[in-house]
Motif scaffolding. Structure first.
Motif, PDB file in Angstrom:
ATOM      1  N   GLN A   1       0.843  -1.193   0.000  1.00 20.33           N
ATOM      2  CA  GLN A   1       0.000   0.000   0.000  1.00 20.33           C
ATOM      3  C   GLN A   1       0.881   1.247   0.000  1.00 20.33           C
ATOM      4  O   GLN A   1       2.053   1.190   0.366  1.00 20.33           O
ATOM      5  N   ALA A   2       0.283   2.352  -0.360  1.00 18.06           N
ATOM      6  CA  ALA A   2       1.056   3.598  -0.458  1.00 18.06           C
ATOM      7  C   ALA A   2       1.739   3.944   0.870  1.00 18.06           C
ATOM      8  O   ALA A   2       2.891   4.415   0.884  1.00 18.06           O
ATOM      9  N   ASP A   3       1.050   3.696   1.975  1.00 19.88           N
ATOM     10  CA  ASP A   3       1.668   4.060   3.258  1.00 19.88           C
ATOM     11  C   ASP A   3       2.689   3.045   3.748  1.00 19.88           C
ATOM     12  O   ASP A   3       3.213   3.176   4.857  1.00 19.88           O
ATOM     13  N   ASP A   4       3.002   2.049   2.932  1.00 17.83           N
ATOM     14  CA  ASP A   4       4.138   1.169   3.230  1.00 17.83           C
ATOM     15  C   ASP A   4       5.454   1.808   2.799  1.00 17.83           C
ATOM     16  O   ASP A   4       6.529   1.269   3.074  1.00 17.83           O
ATOM     17  N   GLU A   5       5.350   2.924   2.104  1.00 18.63           N
ATOM     18  CA  GLU A   5       6.555   3.619   1.639  1.00 18.63           C
ATOM     19  C   GLU A   5       7.301   4.165   2.852  1.00 18.63           C
ATOM     20  O   GLU A   5       6.832   5.086   3.524  1.00 18.63           O
ATOM     21  N   SER A   6       8.445   3.557   3.167  1.00 16.87           N
ATOM     22  CA  SER A   6       9.195   3.827   4.403  1.00 16.87           C
ATOM     23  C   SER A   6      10.609   3.294   4.240  1.00 16.87           C
ATOM     24  O   SER A   6      10.935   2.696   3.207  1.00 16.87           O
ATOM     25  N   VAL A   7      11.385   3.485   5.297  1.00 12.43           N
ATOM     26  CA  VAL A   7      12.669   2.799   5.400  1.00 12.43           C
ATOM     27  C   VAL A   7      12.486   1.618   6.351  1.00 12.43           C
ATOM     28  O   VAL A   7      11.872   1.768   7.416  1.00 12.43           O
ATOM     29  N   TYR A   8      12.990   0.470   5.945  1.00 13.41           N
ATOM     30  CA  TYR A   8      12.862  -0.754   6.736  1.00 13.41           C
ATOM     31  C   TYR A   8      14.248  -1.187   7.220  1.00 13.41           C
ATOM     32  O   TYR A   8      15.193  -1.292   6.429  1.00 13.41           O
ATOM     33  N   TYR A   9      14.338  -1.429   8.514  1.00 10.61           N
ATOM     34  CA  TYR A   9      15.599  -1.853   9.114  1.00 10.61           C
ATOM     35  C   TYR A   9      15.445  -3.250   9.712  1.00 10.61           C
ATOM     36  O   TYR A   9      14.430  -3.550  10.347  1.00 10.61           O
ATOM     37  N   CYS A  10      16.472  -4.050   9.541  1.00 11.57           N
ATOM     38  CA  CYS A  10      16.553  -5.298  10.279  1.00 11.57           C
ATOM     39  C   CYS A  10      17.653  -5.142  11.334  1.00 11.57           C
ATOM     40  O   CYS A  10      18.528  -4.275  11.214  1.00 11.57           O
ATOM     41  N   VAL A  11      17.584  -5.967  12.350  1.00 14.01           N
ATOM     42  CA  VAL A  11      18.644  -6.000  13.357  1.00 14.01           C
ATOM     43  C   VAL A  11      18.854  -7.453  13.760  1.00 14.01           C
ATOM     44  O   VAL A  11      17.888  -8.209  13.928  1.00 14.01           O
ATOM     45  N   LEU A  12      20.099  -7.832  13.882  1.00  9.17           N
ATOM     46  CA  LEU A  12      20.468  -9.203  14.238  1.00  9.17           C
ATOM     47  C   LEU A  12      21.228  -9.213  15.557  1.00  9.17           C
ATOM     48  O   LEU A  12      21.974  -8.270  15.859  1.00  9.17           O
ATOM     49  N   TYR A  13      21.029 -10.290  16.316  1.00 10.37           N
ATOM     50  CA  TYR A  13      21.789 -10.485  17.546  1.00 10.37           C
ATOM     51  C   TYR A  13      22.999 -11.353  17.230  1.00 10.37           C
ATOM     52  O   TYR A  13      22.855 -12.435  16.637  1.00 10.37           O
ATOM     53  N   MET A  14      24.175 -10.879  17.609  1.00 12.51           N
ATOM     54  CA  MET A  14      25.412 -11.599  17.319  1.00 12.51           C
ATOM     55  C   MET A  14      25.877 -12.396  18.530  1.00 12.51           C
ATOM     56  O   MET A  14      25.602 -12.011  19.670  1.00 12.51           O
ATOM     57  N   ARG A  15      26.618 -13.445  18.274  1.00  7.97           N
ATOM     58  CA  ARG A  15      27.105 -14.285  19.364  1.00  7.97           C
ATOM     59  C   ARG A  15      27.988 -13.515  20.327  1.00  7.97           C
ATOM     60  O   ARG A  15      28.134 -13.896  21.486  1.00  7.97           O
ATOM     61  N   SER A  16      28.559 -12.415  19.863  1.00  5.66           N
ATOM     62  CA  SER A  16      29.397 -11.589  20.721  1.00  5.66           C
ATOM     63  C   SER A  16      28.576 -10.825  21.763  1.00  5.66           C
ATOM     64  O   SER A  16      29.141 -10.168  22.640  1.00  5.66           O
ATOM     65  N   GLY A  17      27.253 -10.897  21.634  1.00  5.13           N
ATOM     66  CA  GLY A  17      26.400 -10.259  22.638  1.00  5.13           C
ATOM     67  C   GLY A  17      25.919  -8.879  22.273  1.00  5.13           C
ATOM     68  O   GLY A  17      25.421  -8.147  23.123  1.00  5.13           O
ATOM     69  N   ILE A  18      26.100  -8.505  21.016  1.00  6.82           N
ATOM     70  CA  ILE A  18      25.649  -7.194  20.587  1.00  6.82           C
ATOM     71  C   ILE A  18      24.576  -7.338  19.510  1.00  6.82           C
ATOM     72  O   ILE A  18      24.458  -8.380  18.865  1.00  6.82           O
ATOM     73  N   SER A  19      23.809  -6.291  19.343  1.00  4.39           N
ATOM     74  CA  SER A  19      22.837  -6.212  18.255  1.00  4.39           C
ATOM     75  C   SER A  19      23.405  -5.297  17.173  1.00  4.39           C
ATOM     76  O   SER A  19      24.016  -4.271  17.489  1.00  4.39           O
ATOM     77  N   VAL A  20      23.189  -5.671  15.925  1.00  3.96           N
ATOM     78  CA  VAL A  20      23.703  -4.880  14.809  1.00  3.96           C
ATOM     79  C   VAL A  20      22.583  -4.621  13.816  1.00  3.96           C
ATOM     80  O   VAL A  20      21.940  -5.569  13.332  1.00  3.96           O
ATOM     81  N   PHE A  21      22.367  -3.352  13.517  1.00  3.58           N
ATOM     82  CA  PHE A  21      21.363  -2.982  12.518  1.00  3.58           C
ATOM     83  C   PHE A  21      21.957  -3.042  11.117  1.00  3.58           C
ATOM     84  O   PHE A  21      23.145  -2.739  10.906  1.00  3.58           O
ATOM     85  N   GLY A  22      21.110  -3.393  10.165  1.00  6.44           N
ATOM     86  CA  GLY A  22      21.470  -3.205   8.778  1.00  6.44           C
ATOM     87  C   GLY A  22      21.337  -1.740   8.403  1.00  6.44           C
ATOM     88  O   GLY A  22      20.829  -0.924   9.183  1.00  6.44           O
ATOM     89  N   GLY A  23      21.790  -1.413   7.200  1.00  6.65           N
ATOM     90  CA  GLY A  23      21.787  -0.026   6.764  1.00  6.65           C
ATOM     91  C   GLY A  23      20.421   0.517   6.366  1.00  6.65           C
ATOM     92  O   GLY A  23      20.269   1.711   6.143  1.00  6.65           O
ATOM     93  N   GLY A  24      19.442  -0.371   6.290  1.00  2.90           N
ATOM     94  CA  GLY A  24      18.090   0.064   5.945  1.00  2.90           C
ATOM     95  C   GLY A  24      17.801  -0.043   4.461  1.00  2.90           C
ATOM     96  O   GLY A  24      18.707   0.116   3.627  1.00  2.90           O
ATOM     97  N   THR A  25      16.549  -0.353   4.140  1.00  2.00           N
ATOM     98  CA  THR A  25      16.076  -0.398   2.756  1.00  2.00           C
ATOM     99  C   THR A  25      14.981   0.631   2.583  1.00  2.00           C
ATOM    100  O   THR A  25      13.983   0.604   3.313  1.00  2.00           O
ATOM    101  N   THR A  26      15.163   1.528   1.634  1.00  2.00           N
ATOM    102  CA  THR A  26      14.126   2.507   1.318  1.00  2.00           C
ATOM    103  C   THR A  26      13.159   1.897   0.313  1.00  2.00           C
ATOM    104  O   THR A  26      13.558   1.537  -0.803  1.00  2.00           O
ATOM    105  N   LEU A  27      11.921   1.724   0.729  1.00  2.95           N
ATOM    106  CA  LEU A  27      10.911   1.114  -0.130  1.00  2.95           C
ATOM    107  C   LEU A  27      10.038   2.188  -0.756  1.00  2.95           C
ATOM    108  O   LEU A  27       9.462   3.032  -0.050  1.00  2.95           O
ATOM    109  N   THR A  28       9.958   2.152  -2.059  1.00  5.43           N
ATOM    110  CA  THR A  28       9.098   3.056  -2.817  1.00  5.43           C
ATOM    111  C   THR A  28       7.918   2.279  -3.359  1.00  5.43           C
ATOM    112  O   THR A  28       8.097   1.175  -3.910  1.00  5.43           O
ATOM    113  N   VAL A  29       6.726   2.811  -3.197  1.00  6.59           N
ATOM    114  CA  VAL A  29       5.523   2.174  -3.740  1.00  6.59           C
ATOM    115  C   VAL A  29       5.011   3.057  -4.872  1.00  6.59           C
ATOM    116  O   VAL A  29       4.571   4.180  -4.660  1.00  6.59           O
ATOM    117  N   LEU A  30       5.181   2.565  -6.107  1.00  4.26           N
ATOM    118  CA  LEU A  30       4.703   3.355  -7.234  1.00  4.26           C
ATOM    119  C   LEU A  30       4.350   2.472  -8.420  1.00  4.26           C
ATOM    120  O   LEU A  30       4.714   1.318  -8.476  1.00  4.26           O
TER     121      LEU A  30
END
Lengths: 110, 121
Positions: A81-110
């Motif tokens: 839908q049009a209002d899905d147009e956003s930036v989407y981030y994932c984050v993973l938990y690493m065995r080292s005990g930290i969380s790391v975000f990805g750089g984000g995906t900009t989604l365009t709906v057109l």
């Protein structure tokens, strides 16, 4: 240092389906990374979509789904839908005990 | 409803310290943790660390070790982020988010409204 990778941008037609991915520069993503996904629009705080790889957060419509596809975590949006147009981030938990975000995906709906 | 309300915007000089607060309501504070995430202007999200609301145990991002301290005050259900020796590249919006008390479950929900910290001379 392992980096979390996401597609910088993606485009989808209204009503269409899109799959965004979340990978690692070294190794494969598994359920042990407890991937979570967030949606952010400009000037707003992120909104939680998915946690523990595939569990939808409260109030998130079922057209958002999470999974493991191959060696990556994935967020699939069906019936975009049009209002899905956003930036989407994932984050993973690493065995080292930290969380790391990805750089984000900009989604365009057109 | 579960809510996190953060303190207001700050302007600091390089080398100074800043302390941001995050007041939680609508849930049992000691049954969860708090994570802090920052976002530089026009950039993505970056995890800074996590603190247990139960034990006060912390886990910080490696690049911030020595400059960051996260604390809680369970009597007021408030979490604090202190960042010292500020540099211009610390200019960012700082978010707190409720996190699981088992940090490895790796979720953040809900998020505070964000606090803009500007480091400038």
């Amino acid at each position: 240092q392992t980096v979390v990778t996401q597609e910088p941008s993606f485009s989808v037609s209204p009503g269409g389906t899109v799959t965004l991915t979340c990978g690692l520069t070294s190794g494969s993503v598994s359920t042990n990374h407890y991937a979570s996904w967030y949606q952010q629009t400009p000037g707003q705080a992120p909104r939680t979509l998915i946690y523990s790889t595939k569990t939808r957060s409260t109030g998130v419509p079922d057209r958002f789904s999470g999974s493991i596809l191959g060696n990556k975590a994935a967020l699939t949006i069906t019936g975009a839908q049009a209002d899905d147009e956003s930036v989407y981030y994932c984050v993973l938990y690493m065995r080292s005990g930290i969380s790391v975000f990805g750089g984000g995906t900009t989604l365009t709906v057109l | 409803q579960v809510q996190l309300v953060q303190s207001g915007a700050e302007v600091k000089q390089p080398g100074a310290s800043v302390k941001v607060s995050c007041k939680a309501s609508g849930y049992t504070f000691t049954s969860y943790g708090i994570s802090w995430v920052r976002q530089a202007p026009g950039q993505g999200l970056k995890w800074m660390g996590w603190i247990s609301g139960y034990s006060g145990k912390t886990n910080y991002a490696q690049e911030l070790q020595g400059r960051v301290t996260m604390t809680t005050d369970t009597s007021t259900s408030t979490a604090y982020l202190e960042l010292r020796r500020l540099r211009s590249d610390d200019t960012a919006v700082y978010f707190c988010a409720r996190a699981p008390v088992e940090q490895w479950l790796n979720w953040f929900d809900p998020w505070g409204q964000g606090t803009l910290v500007t480091v400038s001379s």
